[in-house]
Design a protein around this motif. Structure first.
Motif, PDB file in Angstrom:
ATOM      1  N   PHE A  78      -1.827 -15.970   7.163  1.00 10.11           N
ATOM      2  CA  PHE A  78      -2.395 -14.650   6.640  1.00 10.11           C
ATOM      3  C   PHE A  78      -3.226 -14.451   8.440  1.00 10.11           C
ATOM      4  N   PRO A  79      -2.426 -13.961   9.158  1.00 10.54           N
ATOM      5  CA  PRO A  79      -2.883 -13.799  10.959  1.00 10.54           C
ATOM      6  C   PRO A  79      -4.574 -13.554  11.144  1.00 10.54           C
ATOM      7  N   ARG A  80      -4.287 -12.535  10.147  1.00  4.84           N
ATOM      8  CA  ARG A  80      -6.546 -11.755  10.774  1.00  4.84           C
ATOM      9  C   ARG A  80      -7.325 -13.291   9.780  1.00  4.84           C
ATOM     10  N   LEU A  81      -6.796 -13.748   9.557  1.00  7.69           N
ATOM     11  CA  LEU A  81      -7.649 -14.701   8.700  1.00  7.69           C
ATOM     12  C   LEU A  81      -7.733 -15.901   9.996  1.00  7.69           C
ATOM     13  N   VAL A 123      -2.748 -24.611   4.690  1.00  9.56           N
ATOM     14  CA  VAL A 123      -2.010 -25.262   3.107  1.00  9.56           C
ATOM     15  C   VAL A 123      -1.498 -23.569   2.761  1.00  9.56           C
ATOM     16  N   VAL A 124      -1.691 -22.613   2.450  1.00  8.00           N
ATOM     17  CA  VAL A 124      -0.583 -21.446   1.821  1.00  8.00           C
ATOM     18  C   VAL A 124      -0.115 -21.467   2.963  1.00  8.00           C
ATOM     19  N   THR A 125      -0.090 -21.536   4.020  1.00  5.80           N
ATOM     20  CA  THR A 125       1.257 -21.402   5.239  1.00  5.80           C
ATOM     21  C   THR A 125       2.625 -22.371   4.357  1.00  5.80           C
ATOM     22  N   TRP A 173      -2.358 -17.107  -3.320  1.00  6.34           N
ATOM     23  CA  TRP A 173      -2.525 -18.420  -3.457  1.00  6.34           C
ATOM     24  C   TRP A 173      -3.821 -18.606  -2.641  1.00  6.34           C
ATOM     25  N   GLY A 174      -4.013 -17.534  -1.701  1.00  6.69           N
ATOM     26  CA  GLY A 174      -5.506 -17.593  -0.839  1.00  6.69           C
ATOM     27  C   GLY A 174      -6.258 -17.036  -1.743  1.00  6.69           C
ATOM     28  N   VAL A 202     -11.023 -19.496  -5.169  1.00  5.05           N
ATOM     29  CA  VAL A 202     -11.929 -19.578  -6.962  1.00  5.05           C
ATOM     30  C   VAL A 202     -12.048 -21.372  -6.127  1.00  5.05           C
ATOM     31  N   GLY A 203     -11.372 -22.273  -5.255  1.00  5.97           N
ATOM     32  CA  GLY A 203     -11.491 -23.775  -5.283  1.00  5.97           C
ATOM     33  C   GLY A 203     -12.357 -23.877  -4.212  1.00  5.97           C
TER      34      GLY A 203
END
Ligand code: HEM
Ligand SMILES: [Cu+2]
Lengths: 846, 118
Positions: free
Chosen positions: A112-115, A182-184, A665-666, A671-672
């Motif tokens: 998520f580059p913007r994140l 994590v997602v990456t 996944w993000g 949610v976590g």
């Protein structure tokens, strides 16, 4: 032919190039650029924190020194500790992960580059607010763990508010980075990089990213509750009104202990990488090391209580935590033996980075040894709050985190700058740091035994520890000189260092496969991986092994993405376990929105600080609207992707939904985060109840269950409707949007209904959140449900707006949007149900 | 055909094999702590029994995860192609990890017997 290729290459290059000019600086989303910014910023904070430490050491050099008074000393150790823990160590590792991870696992950017940009800006603004506390005249002085009541409204001035709010922003940055990492790792690995070929650094970052998600969300809850106490007169931590100081300690250490491992695990990943490279052979006992990393991640959460041995908790609980503490020691032991086994009989090149690894071994083993000592409960009672503890955790932190960080700095700097560093200067830096660190902290063990108390600005002559203290201060100055040597070396090499070449250390991982510095898109063509160290020669197929169908798939996908696509940014997405290509993941492009929404959030936080109640909603609205702008998918974009033909060429879907998509996944990570925040709130409620004389307090009746049921039930209906809408949209042969439209409208209506009823209930509660911790906790839980509800309403409205007109290319993105929205609405319903059970039912049933 | 479906064991089996023991250990720890803290301070009599029941359940869960991992390891078959090697890796990883968690859970339960005497 050549010219066509060149044109393609130029177009691809242009698509990825960073935007120019000062505006470009603020819209940057690239992982390499932002990773470097993270690392530079955190090193500046490290320098500041180190400077503060020198001031403390000067004060402690001789007994009864009057270089500074007790108040200033308190402020110094608070700022020093918090800076090192929150603004230096974790952010540096985040920056390193952002930069190195994609290079190592074969991705063009992070998920998520913007994140990433959002994370950087919130970190920077948080750090600035944090240091702005110096301007308030009452800097924070309650220590880095800010125990209440010292940090409460009764004792700490405005500076503490700056500390709390600055930290909250940094926590948000950490959460964002955790999700990103994590997602990456799960989704964007090179084809062929199955779980068993994951570089060890990626294993450690995966575990530490997941830990960040849980730990930082609890800390965020804790800091926000503290700020409510401070700014709005709530009573969570005020014993006079039913609050509890131990509650803060629990919440803080639930974060604080994992925090140490959040920093330490990636540090071991760095060490594994460097050991492998130095020995020029694969890491020994790879599955065991991976196991040790995962076990450490879990068990470290169980350790939050060992910091509270001196608070008199039931012994049964304590015995559990002592066992867990020892377990961590065993897991660390496995790693150390694996490193030794890897190095055994090899002839490692003693480079500067490797020197730091050796320094790490030495210091960390010593720190680990004293750690096992303090894990023994009776021993801890003896040395608690003496300089023995100060010595212990500095050995762990400097040996276990700072040395690996310096090793990483020397190791990857040639990759970042394209230039080699000066070997002599590097060795000087190392020996200064190593000698300095041991001279500073070893004597502290002895001083602790002799009774030197921690956090006290001076000590009497009679203690007879003046000599040790002089050595200690001398050591601190040597360390400072060592850091200066590193910085000088760094600056020199950037300007005058010899060219580094592609792979100066001859590593086996993918980061050695590209030029130094790497192109901004990292991989012109996504690599296909066939072994754990792909650069150390291709692995031969064993005789008679069937030719791999997957490999053909991977090669095809990789070829299709060679210098492509050039109309948008994309990288390959793969399956989390097998590493098979599963789709083409679209990556976001530069945008000003992350900066603006981070600014909005900061504005709201500053509003809290200045008690300017106009600024808070204004900031929040700004934050949310830019967040929406940044996430809102455009139909044109979808069409571009849909009609590109890339799907046919690569044999993979290009518009992803469900578990194939990073966004899914993000959302799962989110949610976590929200789930752990809620659990933390429930925990607060029951914990306060446990110690309360009567719960609810005599003058407050619990809210009416029937009214509560009416106020919360609509969310269940909304969740059902959203779920059905999602199902309808996913059904094969779906054409008309009628059904989903109706269902979505119903879900939206239910949510809005809940907002109205819930707000009414909150406004007419028969007690105030300021009278008693009971009121505070009930009020906060109901308020959080309302906030979730509002967010759910916004998401549903967005989905509804998008579902009104569906072009063929919008169908998959819309499905994804509905999947995510439904996940969120379900979460909201679950939170509401839980809150209802806790707030309305529990006091009547228990 | 979707290549995802060709692994010799299901995705949920793999997830349980990778994470089962850790989750059981976490539940055990949090549960036991909550029972101890809330139970003792709340003056509840059955604390030790409850902890034993919880420990037994979580021991079973972690043990089951170990066995499932062994099954995964076997189901991978001869490691003559990439998928088999990946699955076998998960199996090996699961056997060690889950066994370790089983042992920790057992070790953490022992002190309860000591407290039972009092
Ligand atoms: C540059 C070398 C360093 C020196 C000379 C140094 C020195 C000190 C001193 C004198 C104290 C106060 C002890 C007391 O009276 O309680 C302290 C506290 C602390 N230091 Fe360092 N330190 C250094 C580096 C670090 C690093 C790298 C970290 C973390 C990564 C760190 C984390 C802390 C923490 C968490 C505290 C506790 C603050 C508190 O009590 O709230 N220090 N340090
Ligand atoms: Cu700890």
């Amino acid at each position: 032919m050549k010219t066509a290729d060149d044109a393609q290459l130029a177009a691809f290059d242009a698509r990825w190039r960073s935007p120019r000019g000062w505006l470009g600086f603020f819209t940057e989303v690239n992982n390499q650029q932002l990773g470097v910014r993270f690392m530079v910023t955190s090193l500046i904070f490290f320098a500041i924190g180190g400077f503060l430490a020198l001031l403390m050491r000067i004060q402690l050099t001789v007994p009864e020194n009057d270089f500074m008074g007790p108040q200033l000393y308190n402020e110094l150790f608070t700022l020093h500790g918090s800076t090192m823990m929150f603004l230096f160590a974790v952010p540096f590792l985040e920056g390193l992960a952002l930069y190195v991870l994609p290079l190592m696992i074969g991705s063009r950017d992070v998920a998520f580059p913007r994140l990433t940009a959002f994370s950087y800006w919130t970190y920077l603004f948080g750090g600035l607010i944090f240091y702005a506390s110096l301007l308030t005249g009452t800097p924070p002085d309650a220590g880095w763990f800010a125990y209440t009541p010292l940090s409460g409204p009764g004792f700490a001035g405005l500076g503490m508010d700056f500390w709390v709010m600055g930290l909250a922003l940094v926590e948000i940055a950490g959460l964002a980075a955790g999700v990103e990492i994590v997602v990456t790792i799960l989704k964007l690995r090179a084809p062929g990089m199955s779980l068993r070929r994951l570089p060890m650094l990626a294993w450690t970052l995966l575990v530490s990213g997941a830990m960040m998600i849980f730990a930082f969300s609890v800390l965020l809850v804790a800091t926000l509750l503290l700020e409510l106490d401070r700014a709005a007169g709530f009573a969570f931590f005020d014993p006079d009104r039913g609050g509890s100081s131990l509650l803060w300690q629990h919440l803080f250490w639930f974060f604080g202990h994992p925090e140490v491992y959040i920093m330490f695990l990636p540090a071991t990943g760095i060490v594994s990488t460097l050991v492998t490279t130095a020995a020029r052979r694969p890491l020994a006992a790879y599955p065991l090391v991976a196991m040790a990393v995962v076990v450490t991640g879990f068990v470290s959460f169980g350790l939050w209580m060992h910091h509270m041995y001196a608070t008199g908790l039931p012994e049964l609980g304590l015995s559990f935590f002592a066992a867990a503490s020892l377990m961590i020691g065993v897991a660390s032991g496995i790693q150390i033996f694996a490193w030794i086994a890897t190095l055994w009989g090899s002839r490692p090149r003693i480079t500067v980075p490797f020197l730091y690894v050796l320094g790490f071994f030495f210091n960390f083993v010593l720190g680990g040894f004293t750690g096992v000592m303090v894990a023994v409960v009776p021993f801890d009672w003896q040395v608690h709050d003496t300089f023995f503890i100060v010595a212990h955790f500095h050995y762990v932190l400097i040996g276990g985190v700072v040395f690996p960080v310096f090793a990483a700095l020397h190791y990857w700097l040639p990759k970042v700058t394209g230039r080699l560093q000066n070997e002599r200067l590097g060795r000087w830096g190392f020996w200064l740091n190593f000698a300095g660190c041991n001279l500073t902290f070893f004597p502290m063990h002895i001083m602790g035994f002799l009774g030197l108390a921690r956090r006290v600005y001076t000590y009497p002559e009679e203690l007879q520890i003046g000599g040790y203290n002089i050595v200690s201060t001398l050591g601190a100055f040597l360390m400072a000189a060592g850091f200066v040597a590193i910085v000088v070396d760094l600056l020199r090499s950037v300007r005058r260092g010899p060219a580094a070449g592609d792979n100066p250390w001859d590593t086996g991982t993918l980061d050695g496969s590209m030029s130094s510095p790497p192109p901004i898109y990292s991989f012109l063509r996504p690599p296909v991986v066939r072994s754990r160290e792909p650069l150390w020669g291709p692995v031969k197929h064993k005789a008679g092994e069937p030719a791999l169908e997957e490999e053909a798939l991977s090669e095809r996908a990789s070829a299709a993405l060679h210098a492509a696509p050039s109309d948008w940014r994309a990288t390959l997405a793969t399956d989390a376990i097998t590493g098979r290509p599963s789709g083409v993941q679209v990556l976001a492009e530069p945008s000003l929105s992350p900066l603006l929404s981070a600014l909005g959030l900061t504005l709201a936080f500053v509003g809290v600080l200045l008690k300017s109640y106009l600024l808070i909603p204004l900031g929040l609205v700004l934050a949310v609207s830019f967040l929406a702008r940044w996430m809102y998918p455009s139909s044109d974009y979808n069409r571009k992707v849909y009609s590109s033909g890339l799907a046919e060429r690569s044999g993979l879907p290009v518009l992803l939904e469900g578990a194939r998509s990073c966004s899914w996944w993000g959302m799962l990570c989110f949610v976590g985060i929200a789930g752990s925040a809620f659990v933390a709130l429930f925990f607060c409620y029951f914990y306060l109840w446990l110690f309360a004389e009567s719960w609810p307090p005599p003058d407050a009746a619990p809210p009416d269950p029937l009214r509560g049921a009416i106020a919360h039930a609509p969310l269940l209906l909304a969740a059902g409707a959203a779920w059905l809408a999602k199902r309808r949209l996913a059904a094969p042969g779906f054409s008309a949007a009628r059904g989903p439209l109706l269902l979505l409208s119903a879900a939206l209506a239910f949510t809005v209904l809940q907002l109205g009823l819930g707000s009414f209930e909150l406004a007419t509660l028969p007690f105030s959140p300021r009278d008693h911790s009971y009121g505070s906790s009930v009020w906060v839980m109901l308020m959080v449900v309302l906030t979730f509800s509002l967010t759910a309403a916004l998401l549903l409205a967005c989905s509804l707006a998008r579902a009104r007109r569906i072009e063929p290319w919008d169908l998959t993105p819309l499905r994804l949007q509905l999947q995510l929205t439904t996940m969120f609405v379900l979460l909201t319903a679950l939170a509401a149900a839980g809150t209802y059970a806790v707030v309305h039912l529990a006091p009547r049933l228990l | 055909m979707n290549p995802r479906d060709r692994l010799p064991v299901s995705r949920w089996t793999l997830r349980f094999c990778l994470l089962g023991g850790g989750i059981a250990w976490t539940l055990h720890l949090v549960g036991a702590w909550a029972i101890a803290e809330f139970g003792i301070l709340g003056g509840f009599a059955g604390v030790n029994t409850l902890i034993l029941v919880l420990s037994a359940a979580m021991l079973l869960a972690a043990g089951a995860a170990t066995l499932v991992s062994a099954h995964v390891r076997r189901a991978a078959g001869p490691e003559n192609h990439e998928d088999a090697r990946t699955v076998a890796f998960c199996g090996r990883f699961g056997i060690v990890t889950n066994a370790v968690f089983t042992v920790i859970i057992a070790a953490q339960t022992v002190p309860v017997f000591y407290f039972l005497d009092q």
